[in-house]
Design a protein around this motif. Structure first.
Motif, PDB file in Angstrom:
ATOM      1  N   ARG A  58       0.808  -1.217   0.000  1.00  0.00           N
ATOM      2  CA  ARG A  58       0.000   0.000   0.000  1.00  0.00           C
ATOM      3  C   ARG A  58       0.840   1.265   0.000  1.00  0.00           C
ATOM      4  NH1 ARG A  58      -4.818  -2.064   4.109  1.00  0.00           N
ATOM      5  NH2 ARG A  58      -6.109  -3.005   2.465  1.00  0.00           N
ATOM      6  N   ARG A  61       2.682   3.435  -5.244  1.00  0.00           N
ATOM      7  CA  ARG A  61       1.657   4.213  -5.948  1.00  0.00           C
ATOM      8  C   ARG A  61       1.504   3.787  -7.413  1.00  0.00           C
ATOM      9  NH1 ARG A  61      -1.128   9.127  -5.123  1.00  0.00           N
ATOM     10  NH2 ARG A  61      -2.804   9.056  -6.677  1.00  0.00           N
ATOM     11  N   ASP A  79      -2.171   3.151 -11.560  1.00  0.00           N
ATOM     12  CA  ASP A  79      -2.116   3.909 -10.311  1.00  0.00           C
ATOM     13  C   ASP A  79      -2.759   3.030  -9.237  1.00  0.00           C
ATOM     14  OD1 ASP A  79      -3.069   5.638  -8.103  1.00  0.00           O
ATOM     15  OD2 ASP A  79      -2.266   7.257  -9.343  1.00  0.00           O
ATOM     16  N   TRP A  81      -3.510   3.428  -6.182  1.00  0.00           N
ATOM     17  CA  TRP A  81      -4.461   4.018  -5.237  1.00  0.00           C
ATOM     18  C   TRP A  81      -5.796   4.321  -5.917  1.00  0.00           C
ATOM     19  CZ3 TRP A  81      -1.471   8.017  -1.735  1.00  0.00           C
ATOM     20  CH2 TRP A  81      -0.435   7.332  -1.068  1.00  0.00           C
ATOM     21  N   SER A  82      -5.763   4.955  -7.069  1.00  0.00           N
ATOM     22  CA  SER A  82      -7.002   5.345  -7.751  1.00  0.00           C
ATOM     23  C   SER A  82      -7.486   4.275  -8.730  1.00  0.00           C
ATOM     24  CB  SER A  82      -6.779   6.649  -8.520  1.00  0.00           C
ATOM     25  OG  SER A  82      -5.917   6.440  -9.629  1.00  0.00           O
ATOM     26  N   ASP A 133      -8.798  -5.537  -1.284  1.00  0.00           N
ATOM     27  CA  ASP A 133      -9.569  -4.374  -1.711  1.00  0.00           C
ATOM     28  C   ASP A 133     -10.873  -4.255  -0.922  1.00  0.00           C
ATOM     29  OD1 ASP A 133      -7.635  -3.793  -3.542  1.00  0.00           O
ATOM     30  OD2 ASP A 133      -8.805  -4.295  -5.314  1.00  0.00           O
ATOM     31  N   GLU A 245       6.788   4.781  -5.631  1.00  0.00           N
ATOM     32  CA  GLU A 245       5.929   5.599  -4.780  1.00  0.00           C
ATOM     33  C   GLU A 245       5.579   6.918  -5.454  1.00  0.00           C
ATOM     34  OE1 GLU A 245       7.461   6.034  -0.841  1.00  0.00           O
ATOM     35  OE2 GLU A 245       7.874   3.895  -0.592  1.00  0.00           O
TER      36      GLU A 245
END
Length: 267
Positions: A58, A61, A79, A81-82, A133, A245
């Motif tokens: 986590r 990135r 990506d 995160w998104s 998730d 990252e």
């Protein structure tokens, strides 16, 4: 004296209110952290740890990897995160800008379903970490038997409305000695929208270490007859893997000039 006392009292009350507000913010933050913490089965937590740890994953990135094909190489960028993504080849490109899927294919060479494919291989590649998730439910499943060895497992299902195929089911099985992921079983409901009991199987036994995380070097689909896994059918290699990252700009994932948005079927 009275004015001084009143001022001191007001300051004291103000300080108490600020301290109370700080405590409330701190408490709310702690609650949010607790509420967002995934309720992972102990067995799955051990699998994550064997692959370098969920927290380490986590922290990353951006993920990039290459998939060599017969006529060209696909470069996948995600990506983490998104979950914006982009797939580039010399002939075509596709991606997800955070809201819509797009396809750039001026010569009309791409014959697949970009809405289905744009992030398909990411979810196979990023195992086991994507199994943490949001919107996932965990359950029990029978151990998988293959060539005289038993592989314990965990079943995975999704909440309604999660992803394009929430009726899909997954079964992760791991080596009881190393706790590393060994097999992934999955069903496909994207084109029909109907629950399926036809479980396909991928073997995970070829790993590479990237920045302390153990990720696939290749994965292998196997033939099967019902619950019985047979011989290897096809292998997909992953090359040039990069974890970072650093974050790429939104423009990188946005629909480029000349591209079209793609309608994505929702089951």
């Amino acid at each position: 004296m009275k004015k001084t006392a009143i001022v001191l009292l007001a300051l004291a009350i103000g300080a108490c209110k600020q301290d109370s507000k700080k405590e409330q913010i701190k408490e709310n933050t702690q609650v949010m952290k607790v509420e967002s913490a995934p309720m992972l089965p102990e067995a799955l937590t051990k699998v994550f740890d064997a692959h370098g740890g969920l927290n380490a994953w986590r922290d990353q990135r951006t993920l990039i990897y290459e998939m060599p094909k017969t006529d060209f190489t696909e470069t996948h960028t995600i990506d983490l995160w998104s979950r914006r993504d982009r797939v580039d080849t010399p002939q075509f490109s596709m991606g997800f800008d955070g809201k819509q899927v797009w396809l750039l294919d001026t010569d009309k060479t791409y014959k697949g379903d970009a809405g289905f494919y744009h992030n398909l291989m990411f979810y196979f590649y990023a195992m086991p970490f994507v199994l943490a998730d949001d919107g996932i439910n965990y359950g029990e499943t029978e151990a998988l038997e293959y060539e005289g060895k038993s592989y314990p497992g965990v079943s995975i299902s999704y909440d309604s409305g999660v992803g394009t195929s929430p009726k899909d089911e997954y079964f992760i099985h791991f080596d009881p000695e190393t706790n590393k992921m060994a097999w992934l079983g999955y069903t496909v409901t994207y084109r029909t929208g109907e629950v399926s009991d036809n479980v396909k199987w991928i073997r995970y036994d070829d790993w590479q270490e990237i920045d302390g995380l153990t990720l696939p070097k290749s994965i292998t689909w196997h033939n099967y007859e019902g619950p019985k896994i047979l011989d290897a059918r096809s292998k997909v290699p992953f090359e040039g893997v990069v974890l970072s990252e650093a974050v790429k700009s939104h423009d990188f994932y946005s629909k480029p000039e000349g591209a079209d948005f793609v309608e994505v079927k929702q089951n």
